[in-house]
Design a protein around this motif. Structure first.
Motif, PDB file in Angstrom:
ATOM      1  N   ASP A  51       0.836  -1.215   0.000  1.00 48.28           N
ATOM      2  CA  ASP A  51       0.000   0.000   0.000  1.00 48.28           C
ATOM      3  C   ASP A  51       0.865   1.257   0.000  1.00 48.28           C
ATOM      4  O   ASP A  51       0.658   2.176  -0.801  1.00 48.28           O
ATOM      5  CB  ASP A  51      -0.931   0.003   1.213  1.00 48.28           C
ATOM      6  N   ALA A  52       1.828   1.288   0.924  1.00 46.44           N
ATOM      7  CA  ALA A  52       2.674   2.475   1.049  1.00 46.44           C
ATOM      8  C   ALA A  52       3.535   2.673  -0.200  1.00 46.44           C
ATOM      9  O   ALA A  52       3.681   3.803  -0.695  1.00 46.44           O
ATOM     10  CB  ALA A  52       3.567   2.341   2.281  1.00 46.44           C
ATOM     11  N   TYR A  53       4.091   1.565  -0.735  1.00 45.18           N
ATOM     12  CA  TYR A  53       4.965   1.690  -1.894  1.00 45.18           C
ATOM     13  C   TYR A  53       4.205   2.219  -3.105  1.00 45.18           C
ATOM     14  O   TYR A  53       4.672   3.142  -3.789  1.00 45.18           O
ATOM     15  CB  TYR A  53       5.629   0.352  -2.241  1.00 45.18           C
ATOM     16  N   PHE A  54       3.042   1.655  -3.382  1.00 49.23           N
ATOM     17  CA  PHE A  54       2.319   2.086  -4.587  1.00 49.23           C
ATOM     18  C   PHE A  54       1.777   3.510  -4.448  1.00 49.23           C
ATOM     19  O   PHE A  54       1.678   4.236  -5.439  1.00 49.23           O
ATOM     20  CB  PHE A  54       1.224   1.077  -4.945  1.00 49.23           C
ATOM     21  N   GLN A  55       1.461   3.940  -3.240  1.00 50.71           N
ATOM     22  CA  GLN A  55       1.045   5.328  -3.047  1.00 50.71           C
ATOM     23  C   GLN A  55       2.222   6.271  -3.307  1.00 50.71           C
ATOM     24  O   GLN A  55       2.082   7.305  -3.966  1.00 50.71           O
ATOM     25  CB  GLN A  55       0.508   5.540  -1.623  1.00 50.71           C
ATOM     26  N   PHE A  56       3.397   5.874  -2.788  1.00 49.63           N
ATOM     27  CA  PHE A  56       4.608   6.646  -3.041  1.00 49.63           C
ATOM     28  C   PHE A  56       4.904   6.704  -4.546  1.00 49.63           C
ATOM     29  O   PHE A  56       5.215   7.768  -5.095  1.00 49.63           O
ATOM     30  CB  PHE A  56       5.786   5.992  -2.293  1.00 49.63           C
ATOM     31  N   ARG A 103       2.822   6.402  -7.046  1.00 48.48           N
ATOM     32  CA  ARG A 103       1.835   7.257  -7.731  1.00 48.48           C
ATOM     33  C   ARG A 103       2.188   8.738  -7.567  1.00 48.48           C
ATOM     34  O   ARG A 103       2.082   9.519  -8.512  1.00 48.48           O
ATOM     35  CB  ARG A 103       0.429   6.992  -7.194  1.00 48.48           C
ATOM     36  N   ASN A 104       2.582   9.109  -6.361  1.00 48.97           N
ATOM     37  CA  ASN A 104       2.940  10.512  -6.120  1.00 48.97           C
ATOM     38  C   ASN A 104       4.142  10.919  -6.962  1.00 48.97           C
ATOM     39  O   ASN A 104       4.180  12.011  -7.548  1.00 48.97           O
ATOM     40  CB  ASN A 104       3.252  10.735  -4.629  1.00 48.97           C
ATOM     41  N   LYS A 148       3.077  11.039 -10.719  1.00 49.59           N
ATOM     42  CA  LYS A 148       2.198  12.179 -10.989  1.00 49.59           C
ATOM     43  C   LYS A 148       3.016  13.455 -11.169  1.00 49.59           C
ATOM     44  O   LYS A 148       2.761  14.263 -12.059  1.00 49.59           O
ATOM     45  CB  LYS A 148       1.203  12.350  -9.838  1.00 49.59           C
ATOM     46  N   ASP A 164      -0.738   1.238 -11.989  1.00 51.69           N
ATOM     47  CA  ASP A 164      -1.946   0.432 -11.732  1.00 51.69           C
ATOM     48  C   ASP A 164      -1.742  -1.014 -12.177  1.00 51.69           C
ATOM     49  O   ASP A 164      -2.148  -1.957 -11.478  1.00 51.69           O
ATOM     50  CB  ASP A 164      -3.148   1.023 -12.491  1.00 51.69           C
ATOM     51  N   GLU A 207       0.709  -2.877  -9.890  1.00 51.07           N
ATOM     52  CA  GLU A 207       0.023  -3.143  -8.615  1.00 51.07           C
ATOM     53  C   GLU A 207      -0.920  -4.335  -8.766  1.00 51.07           C
ATOM     54  O   GLU A 207      -1.005  -5.194  -7.871  1.00 51.07           O
ATOM     55  CB  GLU A 207      -0.761  -1.910  -8.158  1.00 51.07           C
TER      56      GLU A 207
END
Length: 485
Positions: free
Chosen positions: A214-219, A221-222, A225, A239, A242
């Motif tokens: 969760d943390a890695y894919f959020q990082f 994405r940021n 982006k 995506d 993931e």
């Protein structure tokens, strides 16, 4: 067929043969499937090797078919990879030189992979506004790890095979060949050694997890982006990777395919694909065949150390080509060298250039106040004041001192290259090379073809432009620039 089939003892070898990069066009895909069928029907064959002829394993999809119905016709790439995976006899990919896009996806579908050192490995689809559509986002994370795979897929940049081979825990390569020359023999021996191994290993069966998903894919994405701005493909790559960690393999493949098809129809992808094809079309000159002999460019001279001359010199220094710069006065040379140093030092400060690389590049630069010191250069580019009388004086001097076969180029943006050529006794060696300012940054290079410019001169400057990472476009002698005509 653009795939060849031969049997060496108990090993069948299927060779992709669709030059220049063994693109996986319909005929090549059919040849692979036919070769697999022949090998599996032959009782004397116990294992199979897939490799590529010439200077590539495979560069991926055949660009001539890109966006046409042919790319979807059976066997499509998914069907080919499925046929490889389902082969009852082991299939070994013997990878060399270039293994990119669909070529890497094909290799990932093989049971084993042996790679030659120096091979460029990549999934560059993001540069066309899409993502790998034949399992790349689902298989690559299983063999090199989630983070390394996502970096490769989002950047599209090539990684050398020996670097991948040295990564702890990587499963992309089962073996590294001793050298490119040894690959064929080592692939045959390896194929024989795994002939009786069962069950056959499949990349799809390998686990795919990230310990802090969760943390890695959020990082990720940021980060993506911030870097990709308005391009949709990089975020969709995140995506897809993931999905490889969260879904069953078959479901991940379907999700990847859905993302791929949606991206294909975006205006961004259509534009990037147009640019890709347009740049390649621009590099081809109808009456100058690709096999035209080229002159050897080992040393370059630049006349003028001003803004343009300094920027032009940097392009060649960046490519590892020695440059000798000429000016009329020492103060002008000193100013020019100081500007080049300042530009490089800014790159070092930003972390874009290592200090040792900066030193190496500066060591390739020498200066002179004497035209006679330029006599051994293979290519000389003048970047002096835009006045025909000044150009005449420069080219008459160059004509007197340059060795036979040297290419004499002008960076003129508005003056007549034919007139400049006739200031010399060798108009066939004269060409316009118009760099755009700042010359060390702007990618476009306008190649102005004079009436007498020799074909081998054109072939040479086009190849040299590629070496210094410029997009070269040929123009005749006419008003205006390529950029605004």
């Amino acid at each position: 067929m653009t795939a060849e089939y031969k049997v060496h003892g108990s090993v069948a070898v299927i060779t992709l043969a669709n030059p220049p990069v063994n693109g996986l066009g319909l005929s090549t895909r059919q040849g692979v499937v036919d070769g697999l069928t022949r090998a599996n029907d032959d009782a004397a064959v116990t294992s199979i090797v897939i490799t590529g002829a010439g200077g590539a394993f495979s560069g991926g999809a055949d660009i001539k078919e890109f966006g046409t119905d042919k790319s979807l016709q059976e066997p499509n790439l998914h069907s080919v990879i499925s046929a490889v995976e389902n082969s009852p006899k082991p299939v070994v990919a013997a990878i060399h030189s270039v293994c990119m896009g669909g070529g890497l996806e094909l290799a990932l579908g093989c049971h084993y992979r042996i790679a030659a050192p120096g091979c460029s490995v990549a999934l560059p689809e993001v540069k066309l506004g899409i993502l790998p559509g034949a399992g790349g986002t689902q298989r690559l994370p299983r063999v090199v790890g989630v983070e390394a795979a996502l970096n490769m897929i989002v950047s599209g940049e090539p990684v050398k095979s020996e670097l991948i081979g040295s990564m702890p825990g990587q499963k992309l390569f089962d073996k590294m060949a001793a050298s490119p020359e040894a690959l064929a023999a080592e692939a045959l021996a390896f194929a024989q050694s795994v002939a009786d191994v069962r069950p056959l290993p499949l990349v799809r069966n390998l686990p795919c997890k990230h310990p802090q998903g969760d943390a890695y894919f959020q990082f990720a994405r940021n980060m993506v982006k911030g870097m990709s701005k308005n391009f949709p493909a990089p975020a969709k790559c995140v995506d897809a990777v993931e999905a490889a960690t969260r879904r069953k393999f078959a479901d991940g493949l379907l999700f990847e395919r859905e993302l791929f098809i949606n991206l294909m129809w975006t205006p961004e992808s259509r534009s990037l694909r147009h640019l890709f094809l347009a740049e390649r079309a621009a590099s081809k000159i109808p009456d100058v065949p690709s096999d035209t002999p080229k002159r050897d460019i080992q040393a370059v001279a630049v006349i003028g150390a001003g803004t343009m001359g300094g920027g032009i010199a940097m392009n060649f220094l960046n490519a590892g080509i020695p440059v000798k710069m000429l000016e009329m006065k020492q103060e002008a040379l000193d100013r020019g060298i100081a500007t080049i140093k300042k530009n490089y030092e800014a790159q070092v400060k930003k972390g874009k250039l290592k200090a040792d690389k900066y030193e190496q590049r500066m060591a390739l630069l020498t200066t002179t106040l004497n035209y006679a010191d330029l006599k051994d250069a293979d290519l000389v580019i003048e970047a002096v004041f835009e006045e025909l009388g000044v150009k005449e004086a420069v080219f008459k001097q160059l004509d007197a001192v340059m060795k036979p076969g040297a290419i004499l180029a002008s960076n003129t943006s508005t003056l007549d290259v034919n007139k400049i050529a006739h200031f010399t006794q060798r108009p066939q060696d004269v060409v316009g090379l118009h760099f755009f300012s700042p010359a060390n940054v702007m990618k476009l290079l306008e190649v102005v073809r004079g009436d007498a410019t020799a074909k081998d001169v054109l072939a040479t400057v086009m190849a040299t432009a590629k070496k210094i990472k410029k997009t070269a476009v040929v123009s005749g002698v006419c008003d205006g620039f390529i950029g605004n005509r």
